[in-house]
Scaffold this active site. Structure first.
Site, PDB file in Angstrom:
ATOM      1  N   GLY A 114       8.947  22.818 107.345  1.00 46.78           N
ATOM      2  CA  GLY A 114       9.123  22.772 106.396  1.00 46.78           C
ATOM      3  C   GLY A 114       9.015  21.025 105.770  1.00 46.78           C
ATOM      4  O   GLY A 114       7.342  20.007 105.291  1.00 46.78           O
ATOM      5  N   GLN A 120      10.574  18.055 106.746  1.00 55.63           N
ATOM      6  CA  GLN A 120      10.974  16.986 107.801  1.00 55.63           C
ATOM      7  C   GLN A 120      10.341  17.531 108.745  1.00 55.63           C
ATOM      8  O   GLN A 120      10.209  16.333 109.910  1.00 55.63           O
ATOM      9  CB  GLN A 120      11.962  16.535 107.649  1.00 55.63           C
ATOM     10  N   ASP A 166      18.838  22.486 102.560  1.00 56.47           N
ATOM     11  CA  ASP A 166      20.716  22.618 102.391  1.00 56.47           C
ATOM     12  C   ASP A 166      20.900  24.236 102.016  1.00 56.47           C
ATOM     13  O   ASP A 166      20.903  24.184 103.197  1.00 56.47           O
ATOM     14  CB  ASP A 166      20.569  21.751 101.245  1.00 56.47           C
ATOM     15  N   GLN A 193      20.444  25.676 105.876  1.00 56.21           N
ATOM     16  CA  GLN A 193      20.880  25.537 106.200  1.00 56.21           C
ATOM     17  C   GLN A 193      22.169  26.618 106.129  1.00 56.21           C
ATOM     18  O   GLN A 193      22.721  27.224 107.722  1.00 56.21           O
ATOM     19  CB  GLN A 193      21.290  24.184 106.110  1.00 56.21           C
ATOM     20  N   HIS A 253      20.476  14.706 107.217  1.00 57.06           N
ATOM     21  CA  HIS A 253      20.901  14.477 105.469  1.00 57.06           C
ATOM     22  C   HIS A 253      22.447  15.531 105.265  1.00 57.06           C
ATOM     23  O   HIS A 253      22.884  16.040 106.455  1.00 57.06           O
ATOM     24  CB  HIS A 253      20.321  15.927 104.556  1.00 57.06           C
ATOM     25  N   GLY A 293       8.838  13.799 104.759  1.00 54.22           N
ATOM     26  CA  GLY A 293       7.785  13.359 106.401  1.00 54.22           C
ATOM     27  C   GLY A 293       6.543  13.496 106.422  1.00 54.22           C
ATOM     28  O   GLY A 293       6.729  13.178 107.249  1.00 54.22           O
TER      29      GLY A 293
END
Length: 347
Positions: free
Chosen positions: A39, A41, A100, A103, A124, A153
């Protein structure tokens, strides 16, 4: 490693002179690097690593927009492009570059592949530092490292193609193999960093969250809107208000500040601009500093992380985001900006 004086404070930085690309490649010559997420990075880091000669594969949910983008970027299904679980199984280094919220959702799937001696890489520190909310707790027998480019990115890739680099911070959270630090450096060089500076996961996430909400995006956008609205309410045209608020800053002044510093900028303007800017600088600092202090306290307390996790995990988050972004895009300020950008001359 070089000791550099930053405003009177000595810091350790790592450049390509101390750790050249050839050394980075040799350090990771037996490693397979899986980029999980394509997406923000993922594209820049993976393409830079691939172009630099590292063994890279992509892990992404099949069939979506990011999967199609990876194929368009030259990743081959079944050879260098896999679904997340297969990529993690095939990798020795897992670069965990999902959002985040992503993840949190994928963690149990990824964790199953984290066998002893593997490396878990973040850009991060959010998932690790706020693990009471995210439940991202790595096994004790894996290395956990961070390389955090100080830019998007897209910028990382664009500068790489120009032969330049975005500076990155590096950190080690777990050093199970004894090689975590050198792997972090090698990967930092591999993704195209200009230089590397040391931090830890907590400092990275606190500074990053403060910066994003502050001067890098939130404060900047708010200040743009405030000045534009004051100029418009006093009879200035949209093009004049936009040029004085955004265009001159982004196209003319910020590149010069980046090259020469703020003192140079003050010294190389008219006395009228110079005196006024210096006199008003303190007033803006006095007004803004309490907001930054409040922001940092919200970040450090974990309240900001809790709010982000709750909102980001909402099923209708994307729909609500689209509404917010459309409101910005359709505002007079940014409609004027779109018109000004089209008028930029190509000399």
């Amino acid at each position: 490693m070089a000791k550099i004086n930053f405003g009177g404070v000595q810091e350790t930085v790592i450049t390509r002179e101390e750790f050249p690309l050839e050394k980075a490649i040799d350090t990771l010559k037996y490693e397979t690097i899986a980029i999980i997420g394509y997406g923000v990075q993922g594209p820049g880091q993976s393409l830079n690593l691939r172009d630099n000669g590292f063994n890279v594969i992509i892990g992404q949910r099949k069939g979506g927009k990011s999967w199609k983008k990876a194929i368009a970027d030259g990743w081959i299904e079944g050879e260098t492009l896999f679904e997340i679980e297969e990529a993690c199984d095939n990798a020795t280094i897992i670069q965990y570059l999902l959002s985040d919220a992503g993840q949190i959702d994928a963690w149990q799937q990824v964790k199953k592949s984290l066998t002893a001696g593997k490396t878990l890489y973040f850009s991060h520190g959010f998932g690790i530092i706020f693990n009471e909310q995210t439940n991202i707790i790595p096994p004790a027998d894996v290395d956990v490292i961070l390389v955090a480019p100080k830019g998007s990115g897209t910028s990382l890739r664009r500068l790489f193609l120009k032969g330049e680099g975005v500076n990155s911070s590096i950190a080690v959270y777990q050093n199970a193999t004894g090689r975590a630090y050198e792997k972090a450096i090698a990967l930092g060089i591999g993704v195209g960093s200009g230089y590397l500076f040391e931090t830890d996961f907590r400092k990275e996430v606190y500074s990053d969250l403060t910066g994003e909400r502050g001067i890098l995006m939130g404060a900047l956008a708010g200040m743009f809107e405030a000045q534009y609205e004051v100029l418009r309410s006093n009879g200035h045209s949209p093009s004049e208000a936009f040029n004085e608020t955004v265009e001159e800053l982004t196209q003319s002044l910020m590149p010069l500040v980046a090259e020469n510093g703020m003192d140079w900028m003050f010294a190389n303007t008219s006395v009228t601009a110079q005196r006024g800017a210096l006199d008003w600088k303190g007033k803006f600092k006095q007004a803004a500093k309490p907001i930054f202090e409040q922001l940092y306290e919200e970040v450090a307390s974990g309240r900001e992380a809790t709010r982000v996790i709750i909102e980001g995990s909402s099923p209708d988050y994307r729909e609500k985001l689209d509404v917010e972004l459309a409101e910005i895009r359709e505002s007079e300020l940014w409609k004027a900006g779109a018109a000004v950008r089209k008028l930029r001359p190509k000399l």
